[in-house]
Design an enzyme around this catalytic site. Structure first.
Site, PDB file in Angstrom:
ATOM      1  N   CYS A 382       0.852  -1.242  -0.033  1.00  0.00           N
ATOM      2  CA  CYS A 382      -0.051   0.101   0.060  1.00  0.00           C
ATOM      3  C   CYS A 382       0.981   1.413   0.114  1.00  0.00           C
ATOM      4  O   CYS A 382       0.351   2.336   0.224  1.00  0.00           O
ATOM      5  CB  CYS A 382      -0.977   0.021   1.018  1.00  0.00           C
ATOM      6  SG  CYS A 382      -1.999  -1.408   1.188  1.00  0.00           S
ATOM      7  N   LEU A 383       2.102   1.070   0.074  1.00  0.00           N
ATOM      8  CA  LEU A 383       2.928   2.405  -0.153  1.00  0.00           C
ATOM      9  C   LEU A 383       3.063   2.864  -1.746  1.00  0.00           C
ATOM     10  O   LEU A 383       3.215   1.987  -2.668  1.00  0.00           O
ATOM     11  CB  LEU A 383       4.465   2.079   0.344  1.00  0.00           C
ATOM     12  CG  LEU A 383       4.800   1.729   1.620  1.00  0.00           C
ATOM     13  CD1 LEU A 383       6.167   1.078   1.604  1.00  0.00           C
ATOM     14  CD2 LEU A 383       4.519   2.616   2.634  1.00  0.00           C
TER      15      LEU A 383
END
Ligand code: PLP
Length: 446
Positions: A382-383
């Site tokens: 999710c970065l």
């Protein structure tokens, strides 16, 4: 449109990727994505290539494998079996090297901030210790337990690296030499060490020239040096030089997801391979009309090298399975893979791995179908910055879920430098390929 940067491939690697693509998909199916595939015999080939150059120049030599370059135990084993020494820079690398059967006398410990535990284990096994500072020499002296003695190299900070925090200048070397001369019961002085950033062979020649005065000073103190260790930094060629030279100046901001062309890269398409680099060092004039090789031989010095990246050149690939291909705004696309940029980590250094991944279709029938397709490659976390390739890559066809994207030549600081268990994904697995006497591939966990 930019031409692809096609990776140079060792024949054993090409045999797995091209001749038997289904085999790799099967391995990823069994062991997960990303999968690091390691060929230990290629490390031996690389050792042999460097040895041939050293023998051609008839110099005494020692090759230490710079073990920090990759976490694979199989590669450390291969170095030991190839009769190389090992350069360790932590107590854990030391234990692994000894566990792999390395002769402790042929282990050299580098690094500027060795712990007391590391010093103690190095002393206990009789390894060679590159001393980074006068402060470290004092700490080591305090740690020596008679009748044992510490075998030491003194690490020099070459002029071309004057602002580095590693090593000592000539005056500090002299100060250490006086200490060693006064403490013969505690130390065995074996010579000098340096390791330079950058990949120019010329800076190594210059450093050897600079060290000549310290070699002479040591002799004056009746401390004859046995070894000059010039560290690592031997270059690796990843892609064809002409293709690379054409590629670099043609880059545009629009070629990147970020809208920015990175400002620095490893020289992926350099013209000098490790063997010619080493030849250039040995054949170069060193001050007084002699070549470096002639100087070393006249001084009865062993030339030591600590190659990391160049010994693992071609020794691994990293295969990512495609999970999803997604359309973004402005007609752009992203390919999501099962895995993260921690397993192909150049983007975390504000740079880019300028070697295109190979797209291997899960259905070989489809390989010849489809229209050209452009996309960047993202990891599954999710970065926002978890991007494996910021560069918009041009594929012959649209990648599909289940296809493999294979990054070649990832053993050198690429595949596992930053790997972790983010999102609780298990650590990527390593699989070793052994090519048996009949030329068939055998696979085993590393
Ligand atoms: C990292 C390192 C090496 C290996 O460098 P490569 O560029 O991988 O060849 C060798 N010696 C020292 C002291 C190092 O820090």
């Amino acid at each position: 449109m930019q031409k692809p940067l096609v990776p140079l491939l060792d024949q054993a690697v090409a045999a797995l990727l091209h001749a038997a693509p289904g085999q790799l998909a099967g391995l990823v199916g069994r062991h997960g994505s990303p999968l690091n595939v390691v060929w230990p015999h290629i490390l031996r080939q690389n050792v042999d290539t460097l040895r041939a150059v050293l023998r051609a120049h008839d110099v005494r030599h020692e090759i230490f494998y710079g073990a920090k370059v990759n976490k694979s135990p199989a590669l450390v084993h291969a170095a030991v079996r190839a009769d190389a020494g090992v350069d360790v820079s932590s107590v854990y690398e030391l234990r692994d090297a000894l566990g792999a059967g390395a002769d402790p006398a042929r282990v050299v410990a580098t690094g500027p901030a060795k712990t007391a535990v590391f010093h103690a284990e190095l002393l206990a096994c009789g390894a060679l210790i590159s001393v980074d500072s006068c402060e470290e020499l004092a700490a080591l002296e305090a740690a020596v337990v008679a009748p044992a003695r510490a075998r030491v190299l003194l690490r020099y900070r070459p002029e071309s690296n004057r602002n580095s925090r590693f090593g000592m200048d000539a005056a500090e070397l002299l100060q250490c030499l006086h200490r060693l001369a006064a403490r013969r019961a505690s130390f065995i002085f074996e010579g000098f060490h340096c390791h330079l950033g950058g990949y120019a062979w010329q800076t190594r020649v210059q450093a050897i020239g600079e060290l000549a005065a310290s070699v002479a000073a040591a002799r004056e103190l009746d401390l004859p040096p046995r070894m000059l260790d010039i560290g690592g930094g031997l270059p690796v060629r990843y892609v064809d030089g002409d293709a690379y030279d054409a590629f670099l100046p043609a880059q545009e901001p629009a070629d990147y997801r970020t809208g920015r062309v990175p400002t620095s890269y490893y020289p992926y398409g350099g013209r000098t391979d490790a063997a010619s680099w080493l030849h250039n060092v040995l054949a170069a004039p060193c001050g007084d009309g002699r070549t470096v090789a002639q100087y070393l031989n006249a001084e009865r010095l062993t030339l030591a090298l600590e190659p990391g990246r160049s010994l693992v050149d071609q020794a691994a690939v990293t295969a990512f399975r495609v999970t999803q291909v997604k359309a973004l705004a402005d007609g752009k696309h992203v390919v999501f893979v099962e895995g993260s940029s921690f397993s192909a980590c150049e983007t975390w250094f504000g740079s880019e791995f300028l070697v295109d991944p190979l797209l291997l279709p899960s259905d070989p029938q489809r390989a010849s179908e489809g229209a050209p397709f452009a996309a960047y490659i993202a990891g599954h976390s999710c970065l926002d910055d978890d991007v494996i390739t910021n560069r918009i890559l041009n594929f012959d066809r649209r990648p599909m879920p289940g296809d493999l994207l294979v990054y070649a030549n990832t053993a050198g600081y690429q595949m596992d430098l930053l790997e972790n268990e983010f999102h609780r994904h298990p650590m990527p697995r390593r699989i070793v390929v052994h090519v048996n006497a009949r030329g068939a591939m055998e696979f085993s966990p590393d």
